[in-house]
Design an enzyme around this catalytic site. Structure first.
Site, PDB file in Angstrom:
ATOM      1  N   ASP A   8       0.804  -1.228   0.000  1.00 14.46           N
ATOM      2  CA  ASP A   8       0.000   0.000   0.000  1.00 14.46           C
ATOM      3  C   ASP A   8       0.842   1.287   0.000  1.00 14.46           C
ATOM      4  O   ASP A   8       1.543   1.569   0.987  1.00 14.46           O
ATOM      5  CB  ASP A   8      -0.915   0.031   1.234  1.00 14.46           C
ATOM      6  CG  ASP A   8      -1.728  -1.252   1.410  1.00 14.46           C
ATOM      7  OD1 ASP A   8      -1.235  -2.343   1.068  1.00 14.46           O
ATOM      8  OD2 ASP A   8      -2.860  -1.152   1.928  1.00 14.46           O
ATOM      9  N   GLU A  39      -4.037   1.813  -2.831  1.00 17.54           N
ATOM     10  CA  GLU A  39      -5.336   2.182  -2.249  1.00 17.54           C
ATOM     11  C   GLU A  39      -5.273   3.359  -1.284  1.00 17.54           C
ATOM     12  O   GLU A  39      -6.305   3.927  -0.944  1.00 17.54           O
ATOM     13  CB  GLU A  39      -5.975   0.976  -1.538  1.00 17.54           C
ATOM     14  CG  GLU A  39      -5.282   0.623  -0.243  1.00 17.54           C
ATOM     15  CD  GLU A  39      -6.242   0.149   0.851  1.00 17.54           C
ATOM     16  OE1 GLU A  39      -7.439   0.025   0.601  1.00 17.54           O
ATOM     17  OE2 GLU A  39      -5.765  -0.088   1.960  1.00 17.54           O
ATOM     18  N   ASN A  40      -4.062   3.709  -0.807  1.00 18.52           N
ATOM     19  CA  ASN A  40      -3.933   4.829   0.138  1.00 18.52           C
ATOM     20  C   ASN A  40      -3.059   5.952  -0.409  1.00 18.52           C
ATOM     21  O   ASN A  40      -2.554   6.787   0.345  1.00 18.52           O
ATOM     22  CB  ASN A  40      -3.323   4.351   1.459  1.00 18.52           C
ATOM     23  CG  ASN A  40      -4.063   3.180   2.061  1.00 18.52           C
ATOM     24  OD1 ASN A  40      -3.548   2.067   2.072  1.00 18.52           O
ATOM     25  ND2 ASN A  40      -5.275   3.416   2.527  1.00 18.52           N
ATOM     26  N   HIS A  68     -10.367   0.825   0.331  1.00 15.79           N
ATOM     27  CA  HIS A  68     -10.444   2.271   0.057  1.00 15.79           C
ATOM     28  C   HIS A  68     -10.568   2.586  -1.438  1.00 15.79           C
ATOM     29  O   HIS A  68     -10.366   3.737  -1.836  1.00 15.79           O
ATOM     30  CB  HIS A  68      -9.201   2.978   0.616  1.00 15.79           C
ATOM     31  CG  HIS A  68      -9.149   3.024   2.110  1.00 15.79           C
ATOM     32  ND1 HIS A  68      -9.993   3.811   2.856  1.00 15.79           N
ATOM     33  CD2 HIS A  68      -8.374   2.357   3.003  1.00 15.79           C
ATOM     34  CE1 HIS A  68      -9.739   3.646   4.148  1.00 15.79           C
ATOM     35  NE2 HIS A  68      -8.764   2.760   4.256  1.00 15.79           N
ATOM     36  N   HIS A 154      -6.352  -8.648   0.099  1.00 15.59           N
ATOM     37  CA  HIS A 154      -6.362  -7.436   0.902  1.00 15.59           C
ATOM     38  C   HIS A 154      -7.195  -7.675   2.152  1.00 15.59           C
ATOM     39  O   HIS A 154      -8.420  -7.618   2.112  1.00 15.59           O
ATOM     40  CB  HIS A 154      -6.953  -6.304   0.051  1.00 15.59           C
ATOM     41  CG  HIS A 154      -6.720  -4.945   0.617  1.00 15.59           C
ATOM     42  ND1 HIS A 154      -5.535  -4.265   0.440  1.00 15.59           N
ATOM     43  CD2 HIS A 154      -7.500  -4.129   1.358  1.00 15.59           C
ATOM     44  CE1 HIS A 154      -5.608  -3.095   1.032  1.00 15.59           C
ATOM     45  NE2 HIS A 154      -6.793  -2.994   1.617  1.00 15.59           N
ATOM     46  N   HIS A 179      -2.917  -4.448   3.127  1.00 16.32           N
ATOM     47  CA  HIS A 179      -3.911  -3.793   3.999  1.00 16.32           C
ATOM     48  C   HIS A 179      -3.406  -3.480   5.409  1.00 16.32           C
ATOM     49  O   HIS A 179      -3.807  -2.463   5.977  1.00 16.32           O
ATOM     50  CB  HIS A 179      -5.213  -4.593   4.095  1.00 16.32           C
ATOM     51  CG  HIS A 179      -6.258  -4.002   4.997  1.00 16.32           C
ATOM     52  ND1 HIS A 179      -6.930  -2.841   4.684  1.00 16.32           N
ATOM     53  CD2 HIS A 179      -6.736  -4.401   6.211  1.00 16.32           C
ATOM     54  CE1 HIS A 179      -7.791  -2.566   5.673  1.00 16.32           C
ATOM     55  NE2 HIS A 179      -7.699  -3.477   6.602  1.00 16.32           N
ATOM     56  N   HIS A 181      -0.344  -2.699   6.397  1.00 20.99           N
ATOM     57  CA  HIS A 181       0.717  -1.683   6.330  1.00 20.99           C
ATOM     58  C   HIS A 181       1.963  -2.069   7.135  1.00 20.99           C
ATOM     59  O   HIS A 181       2.842  -1.229   7.325  1.00 20.99           O
ATOM     60  CB  HIS A 181       0.213  -0.298   6.769  1.00 20.99           C
ATOM     61  CG  HIS A 181      -0.821   0.279   5.850  1.00 20.99           C
ATOM     62  ND1 HIS A 181      -1.162   1.601   5.835  1.00 20.99           N
ATOM     63  CD2 HIS A 181      -1.584  -0.295   4.884  1.00 20.99           C
ATOM     64  CE1 HIS A 181      -2.093   1.826   4.920  1.00 20.99           C
ATOM     65  NE2 HIS A 181      -2.371   0.674   4.339  1.00 20.99           N
TER      66      HIS A 181
HETATM   67 FE   LIG Z   1      -4.029   0.178   3.029  1.00 16.49          FE
HETATM   68 FE   LIG Z   2      -7.006  -1.469   3.081  1.00 11.40          FE
END
Ligand SMILES: [Fe+2]
Ligand SMILES: [Fe+2]
Length: 270
Positions: A8, A39-40, A68, A154, A179, A181
Site C-alpha cells: 500500500d 489504495e492509500n 479504500h 487485501h 492492507h 501496512h
Molecule cells: Fe491500506
Molecule cells: Fe485497506
C-alpha cells in the site's frame, strides 16, 4: 519472470518514494512486471486519477486497490478508462472496473493479476473471497495462457491470508497480502509452488501509526476521542514488498525475497 509487488502506497511520502525509485529498481533487478497497491496513495484514502497516472508513469504495470478503492470519487469513472487499475473482485456487485485482468508484460509474456478482499475484521461484510477467486483461477490454469498469476489478498487477519495462500497453492505464482501496512517475515514457497507472503507492508513513512502522523491515532487510543483528522506522515518512506521469480512454463515461483528500500526499515533486496 522477475516480478516486484509493492504494498500500500501511503500518501505523498509513499508516492514520492515510488516515483523517485521505481525506475532504478526496475533496471537494477531486471524486473519484467511491477504491481503496486495504491489504495492509500491519495491522502491515505483511495487513489485519484492524477496520482494513478503518476504511479503508472513511474513504472507500475498494474495498480491494485482495496477497501479504500473508491474513496476518491474520480476513481469511479477513471477505473473504466484505465485498464491497468484493478479493484477487489468482491468489493460490490455495483462497483465499476474489474477485479482480475490479463496483462502483457514488457517482454510479451502474459500476467494475470487478481485482487480480493478478506472478511475477517474488515469494516464492511464483503462477499466470500474464496468463491470470488475460484472461477478466475479455474479459467487461467498454470501452464496455460498466463505465464504468471498474481493474487493480492487485501485483508486484516493473518489466518485468513495464510488460508488463501494454501487455497491458491499450485494455482497462482504469488499470493501476497496487503492492507495492514506492516510487513511480515514469512516469505516462502508453498508445497505446490506458490510464492507467499502474509503482508507486503506499506510504501510509506514508518515513523507513524501505520502511515498516519502519530499524534491523532495516539490521542484516540489514549482518550477514546477524536480531535483532528488523520493525515499521512511525511518523512522518508520505505518501499516495502516482495520480489518473486517464476517459471514461465509452470507458472510457479522459483524464488521469493522480501524487499525494503529507503526510509527507516532495514534494507533488503533480491
Ligand atoms: Fe491500506
Ligand atoms: Fe485497506
Amino acid at each position: 519472470m522477475k516480478i516486484l509487488f509493492l504494498g500500500d502506497v501511503m500518501g505523498r511520502a509513499g508516492r514520492r518514494a515510488v516515483c523517485e525509485n521505481l525506475a532504478r529498481l526496475r533496471d537494477a533487478w531486471k524486473l519484467d512486471f511491477i504491481v503496486v497497491n495504491a489504495e492509500n496513495a491519495t491522502s491515505g484514502m483511495g487513489l485519484s486519477a492524477a496520482h494513478a497516472q503518476a504511479l503508472l508513469e513511474a513504472g507500475a504495470d498494474c495498480l491494485t486497490l482495496g477497501d479504500h478503492a473508491f474513496d476518491q470519487k474520480d476513481m469511479l469513472r477513471f477505473i473504466e478508462q484505465e485498464p491497468r487499475i484493478i479493484r477487489p473482485l468482491n468489493f460490490s456487485r455495483a462497483a465499476p472496473g474489474k477485479g482480475a485482468r490479463l496483462f502483457s508484460a514488457r517482454n510479451g509474456r502474459k500476467v494475470l493479476v487478481a485482487q480480493a478482499l478478506g472478511q475477517v475484521f474488515m469494516k464492511r461484510p464483503f462477499d466470500d473471497p474464496f468463491s470470488a477467486l475460484e472461477p478466475v483461477l479455474k479459467s487461467h490454469p498454470p501452464g496455460g495462457l498466463a505465464h504468471a498469476i498474481l493474487v493480492d489478498f487485501h485483508c486484516e487477519a493473518t489466518s485468513e491470508k495464510m488460508a488463501m495462500g494454501h487455497f491458491c497453492d499450485g494455482r497462482a505464482s504469488l499470493v501476497v497480502g496487503t492492507h495492514t501496512h506492516v510487513p511480515t517475515a514469512d516469505a516462502m514457497i508453498l508445497a505446490r509452488g506458490t510464492g507467499y507472503l502474509t503482508d507486503a507492508g506499506m510504501c510509506g513513512d514508518y515513523n507513524s501509526v501505520i502511515g498516519m502522523e502519530k499524534q491523532e491515532p495516539l490521542r484516540r487510543f489514549l482518550t477514546g476521542m477524536p480531535k483532528e483528522r488523520f493525515t499521512p506522515a511525511t518523512g522518508d518512506a520505505t518501499l516495502s514488498g516482495v520480489y518473486v521469480e517464476t517459471d514461465d512454463r509452470t507458472g510457479m515461483a522459483t524464488r521469493i525475497v522480501m524487499v525494503r528500500d529507503g526510509g527507516l526499515l532495514q534494507a533488503a533486496a533480491p
